[in-house]
Design an enzyme around this catalytic site. Structure first.
Site, PDB file in Angstrom:
ATOM      1  N   HIS A  14       3.237  -1.276   6.807  1.00  0.00           N
ATOM      2  CA  HIS A  14       2.720  -2.578   7.246  1.00  0.00           C
ATOM      3  C   HIS A  14       2.057  -2.460   8.612  1.00  0.00           C
ATOM      4  CE1 HIS A  14       2.426  -6.935   7.125  1.00  0.00           C
ATOM      5  NE2 HIS A  14       2.903  -7.009   8.349  1.00  0.00           N
ATOM      6  N   HIS A  44      -0.823 -14.020   2.305  1.00  0.00           N
ATOM      7  CA  HIS A  44      -0.370 -13.833   3.688  1.00  0.00           C
ATOM      8  C   HIS A  44       1.097 -14.195   3.877  1.00  0.00           C
ATOM      9  CE1 HIS A  44       0.400 -14.999   7.884  1.00  0.00           C
ATOM     10  NE2 HIS A  44      -0.398 -13.981   8.171  1.00  0.00           N
ATOM     11  N   HIS A  73       4.228 -11.530   3.874  1.00  0.00           N
ATOM     12  CA  HIS A  73       5.118 -11.809   5.005  1.00  0.00           C
ATOM     13  C   HIS A  73       6.109 -12.877   4.551  1.00  0.00           C
ATOM     14  CE1 HIS A  73       1.568 -10.976   7.950  1.00  0.00           C
ATOM     15  NE2 HIS A  73       2.441 -10.001   8.112  1.00  0.00           N
ATOM     16  N   HIS A 100       9.377  -8.128   6.457  1.00  0.00           N
ATOM     17  CA  HIS A 100      10.371  -8.727   7.360  1.00  0.00           C
ATOM     18  C   HIS A 100      11.609  -9.201   6.584  1.00  0.00           C
ATOM     19  CE1 HIS A 100       7.363  -8.299  10.401  1.00  0.00           C
ATOM     20  NE2 HIS A 100       6.585  -9.207   9.876  1.00  0.00           N
ATOM     21  N   ASP A 117       3.396  -2.690  12.035  1.00  0.00           N
ATOM     22  CA  ASP A 117       3.032  -4.104  12.139  1.00  0.00           C
ATOM     23  C   ASP A 117       2.053  -4.416  13.272  1.00  0.00           C
ATOM     24  OD1 ASP A 117       2.960  -6.825  11.772  1.00  0.00           O
ATOM     25  OD2 ASP A 117       5.075  -7.193  12.111  1.00  0.00           O
TER      26      ASP A 117
HETATM   27 ZN    ZN Z   1       2.519  -8.525   9.780  1.00  0.00          ZN
END
Ligand code: ZN
Length: 452
Positions: free
Chosen positions: A56, A207, A232, A269, A320
């Protein structure tokens, strides 16, 4: 012309082996001999690990690393960080994205990452208008992958709304926004650009639940057949509260109830889950996309590892925001977050007597590769994505087997990385990428205009 590498110690798919000769043809591993004798032309090194996938990344955010560390007038959070990110992104053109991403990818390779999952949502020009080639920005990402040599899994992002319940986007989000028809065209364009790379994969990426409506989620399922799907999810407490207010369900709960989440999915996450959600996600086969450095930097929280692993969950790591690019440090921080909160040691080891470093490394390899639509490891038929360590590094001397992985992750880190091969090409020697100087020059030129 096939070439051969020779390693005193080598971490193969089925464990450590000694005196290993790896023959490479057309970027792939053609033969692996253990207990071998080096040939006269072999490139000889002390120790090899498989390259780790970085599942990511938002490469362009590398340019603002360190610029959001000043305390504001009120409580700083993910949301105040995001305002700074929006301002930074405001002026970026495709050639700027290419230069910033190239240096980010050079740094990833130097840090032991050999493939990147680029979760790419910056699509349009400064006024929010589509470029003549709707996938021009995706093309810039592909060029950066080609320039740096990193393996690319491109994840073009569908971003339509500012919040749950299809709230209209903010002005600052205009460069990200697409409807589903525009997204289908973007995906086609991204695939066209990605074809120039040797083994690129193109996935799809809603997203987040707040930026994509349930109807769009269903439409995306049609576009995503057989591809990796990344989203996400549950990164922030406020996002969980907003989701509950909108749907009566928590984000992961809602997703598992409303989408066919399986082994193609990567839930990035997934920090804030109940025990039931965590266990259900583990059972779904989805990979948890953990980004420990960024999650610590943004104050997100800690992933509920224990319940997830008990349910058979898989995970990988990602850089990230790219505030710091370091594979060993992602793994170390993942373990240290657990140690600090649980006041225990060797939490991520999968059983008594097992090595924490080796289990972290093996899990991040398998989970990261699955999330990016490839198979990772040093074995016949796989892409030759290999990292060599300097066994004369003080933290690695007189080590063998899993003690090498433990010492690399916990005691040495990227300073012990010597060479990196990607698809058989030796890109990094003595810890430096061969285009580093050039990439830094281009990056500096772009930053001069963006930060001025
Ligand atoms: Zn991200």
């Amino acid at each position: 012309m096939p070439g051969s590498l020779f390693f005193g110690h080598c971490l193969l798919t089925d464990g450590w082996a000694r005196e290993v000769r790896v023959t490479i043809a057309e970027g792939r591993i053609a033969e692996v001999e253990t207990g071998a004798t080096p040939g006269p032309g072999d490139d000889r090194h002390g120790c090899a690990l498989p390259g780790i996938p970085n599942l990511h990344s938002h490469a362009f955010q590398r340019g603002m690393a360190g610029l959001a560390e000043r305390r504001g007038p009120s409580n700083d959070s993910f949301w105040t960080w995001r305002e700074i990110m929006y301002r930074f992104v405001d002026r970026m053109a495709p050639e700027d994205v290419r230069a910033i991403a190239t240096l980010a990818y050079v740094e990833m390779l130097e840090a032991g990452f050999t493939r990147v999952g680029e979760f790419h949502y910056l699509h349009h020009d400064r006024n929010g208008q589509r470029f003549a080639d709707i996938a021009a920005m995706s093309g810039a990402v592909c060029e950066a992958a080609a320039d740096s040599g990193i393996g690319l899994t491109l994840l073009p992002v569908l971003y339509s709304y500012a919040g749950f319940g299809a709230r209209p986007p903010q002005t600052a989000q205009a460069r990200f926004i697409l409807d589903i028809d525009g997204y289908a065209r973007l995906l086609e364009g991204a695939q066209r650009h990605a074809r120039a790379l040797p083994d690129a994969v193109v996935g799809v990426a809603p997203h987040s639940l707040r930026a994509v409506s349930p109807e769009q989620q269903r439409d995306l399922a049609g576009l995503s057949r057989g591809r990796p799907v990344h989203i996400h999810i549950a990164e922030q407490v406020r996002e969980v509260e907003d989701c509950v207010a909108w749907s009566g369900r928590r984000p992961v709960e809602w997703l598992l109830d409303n989408a066919e989440v399986d082994g193609r999915w990567c839930l990035v996450h997934a920090t804030h889950m109940t025990k039931a959600e965590t266990a259900a996600m583990g059972r779904s086969g989805a990979v948890a996309g953990l980004c420990p450095i960024t999650e610590a930097n943004l104050g997100d929280g800690l992933f509920p590892v224990e319940t997830f692993l008990e349910a058979g969950g898989r995970y990988g790591v990602g850089s990230d925001s790219n505030v710091l690019i370091d594979c060993a440090e992602e793994l170390r921080l993942l373990e240290y977050g657990q140690r600090l909160t649980r006041r225990a040691r060797n939490v991520m080891a999968r059983g008594g007597g097992r090595s924490t470093g080796a289990d972290l490394y093996g899990d991040a390899l398998a989970g990261g590769a699955a999330a990016l639509g490839v198979t990772g490891g040093i074995a016949v038929g796989l892409s030759a994505d290999i990292v060599s360590l300097d066994l004369t590094h003080p933290a690695l001397v007189h080590r063998s087997g899993d003690a090498i992985t433990d010492s690399f992750v916990f005691a040495a880190g990227r300073s012990a990385i010597d060479c990196v091969w990607r698809h058989g090409d030796k890109l990094v020697s003595r810890g430096r990428h061969r285009i580093r100087d050039h990439a830094v020059r281009d990056y500096n030129r772009v930053l001069e205009t963006l930060i001025a």
